[in-house]
Design a protein around this motif. Sequence first.
Motif, PDB file in Angstrom:
ATOM      1  N   HIS A  70      70.201  52.819  27.646  1.00  0.00           N
ATOM      2  CA  HIS A  70      70.672  51.534  28.155  1.00  0.00           C
ATOM      3  C   HIS A  70      70.398  50.464  27.116  1.00  0.00           C
ATOM      4  O   HIS A  70      69.529  50.625  26.258  1.00  0.00           O
ATOM      5  CB  HIS A  70      70.022  51.185  29.504  1.00  0.00           C
ATOM      6  CG  HIS A  70      68.634  50.608  29.406  1.00  0.00           C
ATOM      7  ND1 HIS A  70      67.510  51.316  29.745  1.00  0.00           N
ATOM      8  CD2 HIS A  70      68.189  49.393  29.007  1.00  0.00           C
ATOM      9  CE1 HIS A  70      66.442  50.561  29.568  1.00  0.00           C
ATOM     10  NE2 HIS A  70      66.816  49.386  29.116  1.00  0.00           N
ATOM     11  N   HIS A 226      67.683  45.421  22.871  1.00  0.00           N
ATOM     12  CA  HIS A 226      67.076  46.748  22.722  1.00  0.00           C
ATOM     13  C   HIS A 226      68.050  47.804  23.210  1.00  0.00           C
ATOM     14  O   HIS A 226      68.977  47.493  23.965  1.00  0.00           O
ATOM     15  CB  HIS A 226      65.738  46.871  23.450  1.00  0.00           C
ATOM     16  CG  HIS A 226      65.810  46.731  24.949  1.00  0.00           C
ATOM     17  ND1 HIS A 226      65.980  45.514  25.573  1.00  0.00           N
ATOM     18  CD2 HIS A 226      65.739  47.640  25.941  1.00  0.00           C
ATOM     19  CE1 HIS A 226      65.990  45.694  26.889  1.00  0.00           C
ATOM     20  NE2 HIS A 226      65.854  46.980  27.150  1.00  0.00           N
ATOM     21  N   THR A 228      67.717  51.768  24.666  1.00  0.00           N
ATOM     22  CA  THR A 228      66.633  52.614  25.163  1.00  0.00           C
ATOM     23  C   THR A 228      67.082  54.033  25.471  1.00  0.00           C
ATOM     24  O   THR A 228      67.885  54.236  26.387  1.00  0.00           O
ATOM     25  CB  THR A 228      66.077  51.973  26.453  1.00  0.00           C
ATOM     26  OG1 THR A 228      65.627  50.663  26.150  1.00  0.00           O
ATOM     27  CG2 THR A 228      64.944  52.783  27.040  1.00  0.00           C
ATOM     28  N   GLN A 266      58.725  53.257  31.822  1.00  0.00           N
ATOM     29  CA  GLN A 266      59.175  52.718  30.537  1.00  0.00           C
ATOM     30  C   GLN A 266      57.997  52.291  29.674  1.00  0.00           C
ATOM     31  O   GLN A 266      56.966  51.862  30.189  1.00  0.00           O
ATOM     32  CB  GLN A 266      60.036  51.464  30.751  1.00  0.00           C
ATOM     33  CG  GLN A 266      61.324  51.704  31.498  1.00  0.00           C
ATOM     34  CD  GLN A 266      62.134  50.433  31.649  1.00  0.00           C
ATOM     35  OE1 GLN A 266      61.588  49.394  31.993  1.00  0.00           O
ATOM     36  NE2 GLN A 266      63.433  50.511  31.397  1.00  0.00           N
ATOM     37  N   GLU A 296      62.336  50.573  23.089  1.00  0.00           N
ATOM     38  CA  GLU A 296      61.894  50.965  24.429  1.00  0.00           C
ATOM     39  C   GLU A 296      62.338  52.406  24.671  1.00  0.00           C
ATOM     40  O   GLU A 296      63.352  52.840  24.141  1.00  0.00           O
ATOM     41  CB  GLU A 296      62.552  50.018  25.452  1.00  0.00           C
ATOM     42  CG  GLU A 296      62.111  50.206  26.887  1.00  0.00           C
ATOM     43  CD  GLU A 296      62.889  49.307  27.857  1.00  0.00           C
ATOM     44  OE1 GLU A 296      62.252  48.528  28.568  1.00  0.00           O
ATOM     45  OE2 GLU A 296      64.129  49.388  27.891  1.00  0.00           O
TER      46      GLU A 296
HETATM   47 NI    NI Z   1      65.285  47.924  28.908  1.00  0.00          NI
END
Ligand code: NI
Length: 461
Positions: A70, A226, A228, A266, A296
């Motif tokens: 994501h 970010h 991930t 996470q 992440e």
């Molecule tokens: Ni995130």
Amino acid sequence: TSTKIIVSSDTVRTIFSRAMSDIYRTEVPQYGTLMDLVHEVNAETRRGDPVLDGRLVANDEIERLDLERHGAIRVGTPAELATMRRLFAVMGMVPVAYYDLSVAGVPVHSTAFRPVGTEALRRNPFRVFTSLLRLDLIADEALRREAADILARRAIFTPGCLDLIAVAERDGGLDEGEAKAFVREALETFRWHGDATVTAEVYARLRKAHPLVADIVCFKGPHINHLTPRTLDIDAVQAGMPEKGITPKAVIEGPPRRLVPILLRQTSFRALQEPIAFTSPTGASEDGTHTARFGEIEQRGAALTPKGRALYDRLLAEARDRVQVKSDGSNAADYVAALAEAFRAFPDDEDGLRAEGLAYFRFSPTGRPDAPKGADMNELVLSGHVKAEPITYEDFLPVSAAGIFSSNLGDEGQENHAERAARAVFERDLGAAVLDEDALYAAAERASVEATRAALSAHAV
Ligand code: NI
Ligand code: OOG
């Protein structure tokens, strides 16, 4: 006129998410390192857990696993958000869930654009967490007006991108050439642009109001902050990061490590400091730096029913009340122990989760004949006629990750009232209602129950 051959929105999404990943790898080198580590850990986890591996293979999830990630962006105006919705629709991504980040002291509210159909999710579940700046939460009125003026002057979408969105809307999709052009144009919106649109002085003032405000207002576009990847074993990735020169935060957010993973866990690491160029009154540019982008990783588990989510929220708050992680991380082990202790009250086997109605499951017939009539799904699972597998959580937990539960919620009623009002404004700005995530999981479970019942009764005749 020849008929246009439309490629599926799933395909456009996959082209886009691959291209996004390639760009991010060059923009944020640690992302590439992290991807390699995740790949290694996933391969090892599959080797060490034949049951999990068999399930992934049987459900065609292997292909999805490597694609799965994501991203997150933050936009500045209602018009930007509304166009974002149209852009994501080209890729089969629709807004799901409303997240009020103001309760965590962050002046944005958000949704996640993602695919919702079972088949589309299986193909590529790429999602983008998308936040809209709430200037109404900036106290200084002059600064608020200044930010609004700066945002009003920018255009974050290329003309080519806007054209192709309109083409997709008109024709019900894009052909292959258009899809590739669309991705190329759309990437211009998401990639990093090092040129700020403001002077160093304006940037500093906005940053003082909130670092996020400067990040959203001062640049040409809503750079992805970010990207991930999904791992099958987040503890292993967390433990492996220092060896690769990456320093993760002290504890993994979300539920503790469990036999049956739930929701979302996470962990992240510090962003890059990126060189940027400010404008200046003299026309010459002035160098500076900006910290917005981070790395992440996440591990996804079962989607919880409202009852399961309430239990999760309560147990997490309990652990947080007992141990607050210090900023230097020195008491991380105490927190992990408190979390594990609190979650002993959360069943950690699939039968228990089903029996108590805590998680959503997808049911399917095993093919075993002579299913007893009138039995419910749980009985049919225990008798071996039906298979049940947890439905993966496809959404986010940003507010619980920000750790605000027990302490800051204050007067419940007032909070809810404010949230409802903000949500209505968000949906007006978006130009659509956000889908209810719980309804999606419930519908997926219900559809599997109906299909299973139909298959069992066809067998019985
Ligand atoms: Ni995130
Ligand atoms: C988005 C934060 C939310 C997550 O994984 O919960 C998010 C942002 O910082 O813009 O990505």
